[in-house]
Design a protein around this motif. Structure first.
Motif, PDB file in Angstrom:
ATOM      1  N   THR A 167       3.586  -9.599  -4.655  1.00  0.00           N
ATOM      2  CA  THR A 167       4.668  -8.383  -4.482  1.00  0.00           C
ATOM      3  C   THR A 167       3.869  -6.822  -4.923  1.00  0.00           C
ATOM      4  O   THR A 167       4.859  -6.196  -3.892  1.00  0.00           O
ATOM      5  CB  THR A 167       5.882  -8.831  -5.202  1.00  0.00           C
ATOM      6  N   ALA A 168       3.078  -7.005  -5.063  1.00  0.00           N
ATOM      7  CA  ALA A 168       2.434  -5.790  -5.404  1.00  0.00           C
ATOM      8  C   ALA A 168       1.474  -5.366  -4.269  1.00  0.00           C
ATOM      9  O   ALA A 168       2.001  -3.772  -4.449  1.00  0.00           O
ATOM     10  CB  ALA A 168       1.789  -5.635  -6.724  1.00  0.00           C
ATOM     11  N   ALA A 169       1.316  -6.336  -3.801  1.00  0.00           N
ATOM     12  CA  ALA A 169       0.245  -5.805  -2.741  1.00  0.00           C
ATOM     13  C   ALA A 169       1.137  -5.346  -1.953  1.00  0.00           C
ATOM     14  O   ALA A 169       0.788  -4.581  -1.200  1.00  0.00           O
ATOM     15  CB  ALA A 169      -0.515  -6.940  -2.376  1.00  0.00           C
ATOM     16  N   VAL A 170       2.165  -5.559  -1.358  1.00  0.00           N
ATOM     17  CA  VAL A 170       2.818  -5.945  -0.215  1.00  0.00           C
ATOM     18  C   VAL A 170       3.818  -3.981  -0.167  1.00  0.00           C
ATOM     19  O   VAL A 170       3.917  -3.862   0.850  1.00  0.00           O
ATOM     20  CB  VAL A 170       4.214  -7.131  -0.333  1.00  0.00           C
ATOM     21  N   THR A 171       4.360  -4.407  -1.629  1.00  0.00           N
ATOM     22  CA  THR A 171       4.402  -3.259  -1.880  1.00  0.00           C
ATOM     23  C   THR A 171       3.809  -1.906  -2.012  1.00  0.00           C
ATOM     24  O   THR A 171       4.455  -1.099  -0.948  1.00  0.00           O
ATOM     25  CB  THR A 171       5.189  -2.799  -4.290  1.00  0.00           C
ATOM     26  N   ALA A 172       2.450  -1.710  -2.262  1.00  0.00           N
ATOM     27  CA  ALA A 172       1.569  -0.338  -1.767  1.00  0.00           C
ATOM     28  C   ALA A 172       0.940  -0.767  -0.842  1.00  0.00           C
ATOM     29  O   ALA A 172       1.176   0.466  -0.051  1.00  0.00           O
ATOM     30  CB  ALA A 172       0.622  -1.320  -3.030  1.00  0.00           C
ATOM     31  N   THR A 216       1.273  16.950   3.994  1.00  0.00           N
ATOM     32  CA  THR A 216       0.425  16.570   4.435  1.00  0.00           C
ATOM     33  C   THR A 216      -0.674  15.244   3.475  1.00  0.00           C
ATOM     34  O   THR A 216       0.213  14.748   2.672  1.00  0.00           O
ATOM     35  CB  THR A 216      -0.670  18.134   3.450  1.00  0.00           C
ATOM     36  N   VAL A 217      -2.013  15.724   4.130  1.00  0.00           N
ATOM     37  CA  VAL A 217      -2.475  14.425   3.888  1.00  0.00           C
ATOM     38  C   VAL A 217      -3.318  14.196   2.056  1.00  0.00           C
ATOM     39  O   VAL A 217      -2.790  13.122   1.528  1.00  0.00           O
ATOM     40  CB  VAL A 217      -4.303  14.674   4.393  1.00  0.00           C
ATOM     41  N   GLU A 218      -3.207  15.325   1.407  1.00  0.00           N
ATOM     42  CA  GLU A 218      -3.654  15.525   0.569  1.00  0.00           C
ATOM     43  C   GLU A 218      -2.118  15.472  -0.733  1.00  0.00           C
ATOM     44  O   GLU A 218      -2.277  14.686  -1.525  1.00  0.00           O
ATOM     45  CB  GLU A 218      -3.501  16.769  -0.118  1.00  0.00           C
ATOM     46  N   GLN A 219      -1.073  15.781  -0.158  1.00  0.00           N
ATOM     47  CA  GLN A 219       0.329  14.788  -0.426  1.00  0.00           C
ATOM     48  C   GLN A 219       0.972  13.284  -0.700  1.00  0.00           C
ATOM     49  O   GLN A 219       0.970  12.779  -1.192  1.00  0.00           O
ATOM     50  CB  GLN A 219       1.602  15.673  -0.122  1.00  0.00           C
ATOM     51  N   GLY A 220       0.121  13.091   0.263  1.00  0.00           N
ATOM     52  CA  GLY A 220       0.280  11.595   0.726  1.00  0.00           C
ATOM     53  C   GLY A 220      -0.127  10.908   0.006  1.00  0.00           C
ATOM     54  O   GLY A 220       0.039   9.905  -0.882  1.00  0.00           O
ATOM     55  N   LYS A 221      -2.110  11.078  -0.759  1.00  0.00           N
ATOM     56  CA  LYS A 221      -2.625  10.425  -1.082  1.00  0.00           C
ATOM     57  C   LYS A 221      -1.810  10.333  -2.824  1.00  0.00           C
ATOM     58  O   LYS A 221      -2.434   9.719  -3.210  1.00  0.00           O
ATOM     59  CB  LYS A 221      -4.596  11.341  -1.231  1.00  0.00           C
ATOM     60  N   VAL A 222      -1.513  11.771  -3.217  1.00  0.00           N
ATOM     61  CA  VAL A 222      -1.650  11.896  -4.818  1.00  0.00           C
ATOM     62  C   VAL A 222      -0.262  11.325  -5.195  1.00  0.00           C
ATOM     63  O   VAL A 222      -0.126  10.449  -5.900  1.00  0.00           O
ATOM     64  CB  VAL A 222      -0.948  13.218  -5.326  1.00  0.00           C
ATOM     65  N   LEU A 223       1.249  11.435  -3.869  1.00  0.00           N
ATOM     66  CA  LEU A 223       2.199  10.721  -4.066  1.00  0.00           C
ATOM     67  C   LEU A 223       1.193   8.385  -4.020  1.00  0.00           C
ATOM     68  O   LEU A 223       2.199   7.934  -4.810  1.00  0.00           O
ATOM     69  CB  LEU A 223       2.996  10.737  -2.680  1.00  0.00           C
ATOM     70  N   ASN A 224       0.260   8.263  -2.696  1.00  0.00           N
ATOM     71  CA  ASN A 224       0.622   6.700  -3.066  1.00  0.00           C
ATOM     72  C   ASN A 224      -0.278   6.733  -4.401  1.00  0.00           C
ATOM     73  O   ASN A 224      -0.214   5.189  -5.233  1.00  0.00           O
ATOM     74  CB  ASN A 224      -0.240   6.734  -2.099  1.00  0.00           C
ATOM     75  N   LYS A 225      -1.247   7.562  -4.704  1.00  0.00           N
ATOM     76  CA  LYS A 225      -2.158   7.162  -6.028  1.00  0.00           C
ATOM     77  C   LYS A 225      -0.952   6.922  -6.862  1.00  0.00           C
ATOM     78  O   LYS A 225      -0.365   5.933  -8.043  1.00  0.00           O
ATOM     79  CB  LYS A 225      -2.763   7.971  -6.643  1.00  0.00           C
ATOM     80  N   LEU A 236       2.342   6.363  -6.651  1.00  0.00           N
ATOM     81  CA  LEU A 236       2.969   4.703  -6.731  1.00  0.00           C
ATOM     82  C   LEU A 236       2.318   3.707  -7.017  1.00  0.00           C
ATOM     83  O   LEU A 236       3.032   2.161  -7.915  1.00  0.00           O
ATOM     84  CB  LEU A 236       3.664   4.487  -4.939  1.00  0.00           C
ATOM     85  N   LYS A 237       1.276   3.945  -7.023  1.00  0.00           N
ATOM     86  CA  LYS A 237       0.800   1.854  -7.250  1.00  0.00           C
ATOM     87  C   LYS A 237       0.091   1.998  -9.063  1.00  0.00           C
ATOM     88  O   LYS A 237       0.495   1.530  -8.635  1.00  0.00           O
ATOM     89  CB  LYS A 237      -1.497   2.431  -6.626  1.00  0.00           C
ATOM     90  N   HIS A 238       0.090   3.089  -9.156  1.00  0.00           N
ATOM     91  CA  HIS A 238       0.422   3.263 -11.153  1.00  0.00           C
ATOM     92  C   HIS A 238       1.354   2.978 -11.451  1.00  0.00           C
ATOM     93  O   HIS A 238       1.902   2.010 -12.667  1.00  0.00           O
ATOM     94  CB  HIS A 238       0.045   4.408 -11.423  1.00  0.00           C
ATOM     95  N   ASN A 239       2.648   3.788 -10.425  1.00  0.00           N
ATOM     96  CA  ASN A 239       4.582   3.089 -11.391  1.00  0.00           C
ATOM     97  C   ASN A 239       3.873   1.685 -10.861  1.00  0.00           C
ATOM     98  O   ASN A 239       4.857   0.782 -12.094  1.00  0.00           O
ATOM     99  CB  ASN A 239       5.311   3.890 -10.463  1.00  0.00           C
ATOM    100  N   ILE A 240       3.827   0.974  -9.724  1.00  0.00           N
ATOM    101  CA  ILE A 240       4.230  -0.208 -10.086  1.00  0.00           C
ATOM    102  C   ILE A 240       3.270  -1.452 -10.811  1.00  0.00           C
ATOM    103  O   ILE A 240       3.513  -1.945 -11.251  1.00  0.00           O
ATOM    104  CB  ILE A 240       3.632  -0.974  -8.568  1.00  0.00           C
ATOM    105  N   LYS A 241       2.317  -1.372 -11.495  1.00  0.00           N
ATOM    106  CA  LYS A 241       1.279  -1.748 -12.134  1.00  0.00           C
ATOM    107  C   LYS A 241       2.406  -1.313 -12.645  1.00  0.00           C
ATOM    108  O   LYS A 241       2.319  -2.008 -14.079  1.00  0.00           O
ATOM    109  CB  LYS A 241      -0.352  -1.394 -12.286  1.00  0.00           C
ATOM    110  N   GLU A 242       2.623  -0.144 -13.813  1.00  0.00           N
ATOM    111  CA  GLU A 242       3.282  -0.693 -15.267  1.00  0.00           C
ATOM    112  C   GLU A 242       4.709  -1.107 -14.894  1.00  0.00           C
ATOM    113  O   GLU A 242       4.745  -1.371 -15.805  1.00  0.00           O
ATOM    114  CB  GLU A 242       3.824   1.583 -14.820  1.00  0.00           C
TER     115      GLU A 242
END
Length: 131
Positions: free
Chosen positions: A18-23, A40-49, A51-57
């Motif tokens: 589930t975590a992998a699919v969500t990521a 922008t690409v940078e905003q996307g990278k930050v947002l992706n990080k 989201l991954k952190h939030n999913i893990k938490e």
């Protein structure tokens, strides 16, 4: 007992899947937004990080699997599968539990000590009768 182990294994795999699919889905959505020029690409990278952190938490907070190892061999097998971060978290939990147990023991001993002192001391009536 093997069915329980298999069920726990499936439960863990479901959580990881589930975590992998969500990521993956979040990355796809972010990539689409970047393509549309909304991010922008940078905003996307930050947002992706984030989201991954939030999913893990969220997984840590909401997925609680208790495994009861009935033999030292089973416990050893579980420990071998753990990541160094998980082992460190386990050590911290054990340390916290030991401190809590020590505090409870000290509290119980301190509460029992005055009661024992009172039991050993003669009553005021007995002291008066002795005079």
């Amino acid at each position: 007992m093997e069915k329980l182990g298999e069920s726990l294994k499936k439960l863990l795999l479901i959580g990881i899947g589930t975590a992998a699919v969500t990521a993956e889905k979040s990355k796809e959505v972010l990539d689409d937004l970047v393509k549309k020029g909304e991010l922008t690409v940078e905003q996307g990278k930050v947002l992706n990080k984030e989201l991954k952190h939030n999913i893990k938490e969220t997984l840590k907070d909401n997925v609680n699997v208790s495994v009861k190892a009935s033999t030292p061999e089973e416990l050893q097998t579980l420990l071998e599968k753990m990541t160094p971060e998980q082992i460190e978290q386990l050590k911290q939990q054990i340390s916290n539990m030991e401190q809590t147990t020590e505090e409870k023991t000290e509290t119980v001993e301190s509460e029992e000590a005055p009661a024992e002192a009172t039991e050993d001391a003669p009553d005021a009536e007995e002291a008066a009768d002795a005079e």
